[in-house]
Design an enzyme around this catalytic site. Structure first.
Site, short mmCIF file in Angstrom:
data_model
loop_
_atom_site.label_atom_id
_atom_site.label_comp_id
_atom_site.label_asym_id
_atom_site.label_seq_id
_atom_site.Cartn_x
_atom_site.Cartn_y
_atom_site.Cartn_z
N ASP A 82 0.81 -1.24 0.00
CA ASP A 82 0.00 0.00 0.00
C ASP A 82 0.84 1.28 0.00
O ASP A 82 0.41 2.31 0.52
CB ASP A 82 -0.97 0.02 1.19
CG ASP A 82 -2.02 -1.08 1.11
OD1 ASP A 82 -2.42 -1.42 -0.03
OD2 ASP A 82 -2.43 -1.60 2.16
N VAL A 83 2.03 1.22 -0.58
CA VAL A 83 2.86 2.41 -0.68
C VAL A 83 2.57 3.16 -1.98
O VAL A 83 2.80 4.36 -2.06
CB VAL A 83 4.36 2.03 -0.59
CG1 VAL A 83 5.26 3.24 -0.76
CG2 VAL A 83 4.66 1.36 0.74
N LYS B 118 2.80 1.31 -5.44
CA LYS B 118 3.48 0.75 -6.62
C LYS B 118 2.62 0.82 -7.87
O LYS B 118 3.10 1.20 -8.94
CB LYS B 118 3.84 -0.73 -6.38
CG LYS B 118 4.81 -1.02 -5.28
CD LYS B 118 5.24 -2.48 -5.27
CE LYS B 118 4.09 -3.47 -5.28
NZ LYS B 118 3.23 -3.39 -4.08
N THR B 119 1.35 0.44 -7.74
CA THR B 119 0.46 0.41 -8.90
C THR B 119 0.28 1.80 -9.49
O THR B 119 0.30 1.99 -10.71
CB THR B 119 -0.90 -0.19 -8.51
OG1 THR B 119 -0.71 -1.50 -7.97
CG2 THR B 119 -1.83 -0.26 -9.70
N LYS C 118 2.36 -8.21 -14.15
CA LYS C 118 2.47 -8.55 -12.73
C LYS C 118 2.31 -10.05 -12.59
O LYS C 118 1.33 -10.62 -13.08
CB LYS C 118 1.40 -7.81 -11.92
CG LYS C 118 1.48 -8.06 -10.41
CD LYS C 118 0.68 -7.03 -9.64
CE LYS C 118 0.85 -7.23 -8.14
NZ LYS C 118 0.35 -6.08 -7.37
N GLU D 127 5.42 -5.06 -12.10
CA GLU D 127 5.09 -4.73 -10.72
C GLU D 127 5.22 -5.94 -9.81
O GLU D 127 4.74 -7.03 -10.13
CB GLU D 127 3.67 -4.18 -10.61
CG GLU D 127 3.29 -3.79 -9.18
CD GLU D 127 1.89 -3.22 -9.04
OE1 GLU D 127 1.52 -2.88 -7.90
OE2 GLU D 127 1.17 -3.12 -10.05
N SER E 262 4.80 -7.87 -5.88
CA SER E 262 3.72 -8.08 -4.91
C SER E 262 4.22 -7.62 -3.55
O SER E 262 5.27 -8.06 -3.08
CB SER E 262 3.35 -9.57 -4.85
OG SER E 262 3.06 -10.09 -6.12
N GLY E 263 3.47 -6.73 -2.89
CA GLY E 263 3.87 -6.26 -1.57
C GLY E 263 5.22 -5.57 -1.59
O GLY E 263 5.57 -4.88 -2.55
N ASN F 77 6.67 8.62 -3.13
CA ASN F 77 5.27 8.82 -3.48
C ASN F 77 4.55 9.61 -2.39
O ASN F 77 4.95 9.58 -1.23
CB ASN F 77 4.59 7.45 -3.68
CG ASN F 77 3.22 7.57 -4.29
OD1 ASN F 77 2.93 8.53 -5.02
ND2 ASN F 77 2.36 6.62 -4.01
#
Length: 231
Positions: A13-14, A16-17, A38, A116, A118-119, A179
């Site tokens: 939840d930083v 990345k997407t 991904k 991308e 994961s986590g 971000n």
């Protein structure tokens, strides 16, 4: 194969997407054939009985790629837990061969490919009779990484640990993207300086919350020739 970059982060939840979408959008607005991949996504929502990989859907829509979601993600799980646990719960373990085949196929479709993770970077993908970590696939794709972080309290520690772990795995780091950055904020401006000083890795971009573009001096230089290296 496409030139690629792997996007990882200091944690989940930083953003990345969001950063992936901005990078691909910028490349495509430059007239370049850029795409997204991904390997594993967990925490997908159901729509009309089907699992929808929201990350891929968001990037596809924001960057106007026009790809099918099935071609963008190899494994989609409903449970919002680590991929290795989601796979165990749903009795569908990740097969390395499928991820490598899909990556190879997608790499042949684009000039520039943004991959991308994961986590965060320390992410178990499978942990049963076979064991795969996220870093195994970063190395298998032979890609450098960009690390996404915020610049909040505690993120000096998060960035330094992420950088050191990546280096210990023999992974090349192209840069850090901060971000939800608040320009002019004393803490965040100082954190940016300290992150660069302590990691010796450049902060290549600072992205404000809800930004519609990402400012990068030479975005294409972040992408390098990819290949598949798997034992």
């Amino acid at each position: 194969m496409a030139k690629g970059i792997f996007i990882t982060a200091t944690g989940t939840d930083v953003g990345k997407t969001y950063i992936c979408a901005l990078l691909i959008k910028k490349l495509r607005n430059m007239g370049l054939n850029a795409g997204y991949y991904k390997g594993v996504l967990s925490g997908a929502a159901k729509s009309d009985g089907l699992l929808v990989p929201q990350d891929a859907e968001y990037v596809n829509r924001t960057a106007n790629i026009g790809a099918s979601l099935e071609d963008m993600v190899s494994y989609v799980y409903e449970n919002a837990v680590s991929p290795h646990l989601a796979a165990k719960i749903e009795a569908r373990p990740v097969q390395a061969e499928k991820i490598l085949e899909d990556f190879y196929r997608v790499s042949g479709t684009y000039e520039y490919l943004t991959v991308e993770g994961s986590g965060g970077i320390v992410c178990p993908i499978r942990a049963d009779e076979k064991e795969f970590m996220l870093t195994d696939f970063i190395k298998a794709f032979n890609l450098s990484i960009l690390i996404v972080s915020s610049a909040k309290l505690g993120d000096i520690n998060n960035c330094v640990l992420t950088v050191e772990y990546a280096k210990s795995c023999g992974i090349n780091i192209k840069g850090i993207i901060l971000n939800r950055f608040n320009a002019g904020n004393l803490l965040e401006e100082d954190n940016k300086k300290m992150i660069e000083y302590l990691t010796k890795v450049p902060v290549v971009a600072c992205v404000e919350d809800n930004a519609q573009d990402i400012e990068l001096a030479d975005i294409t230089s972040l992408y390098e020739e990819s290949s598949i290296l798997w034992n």
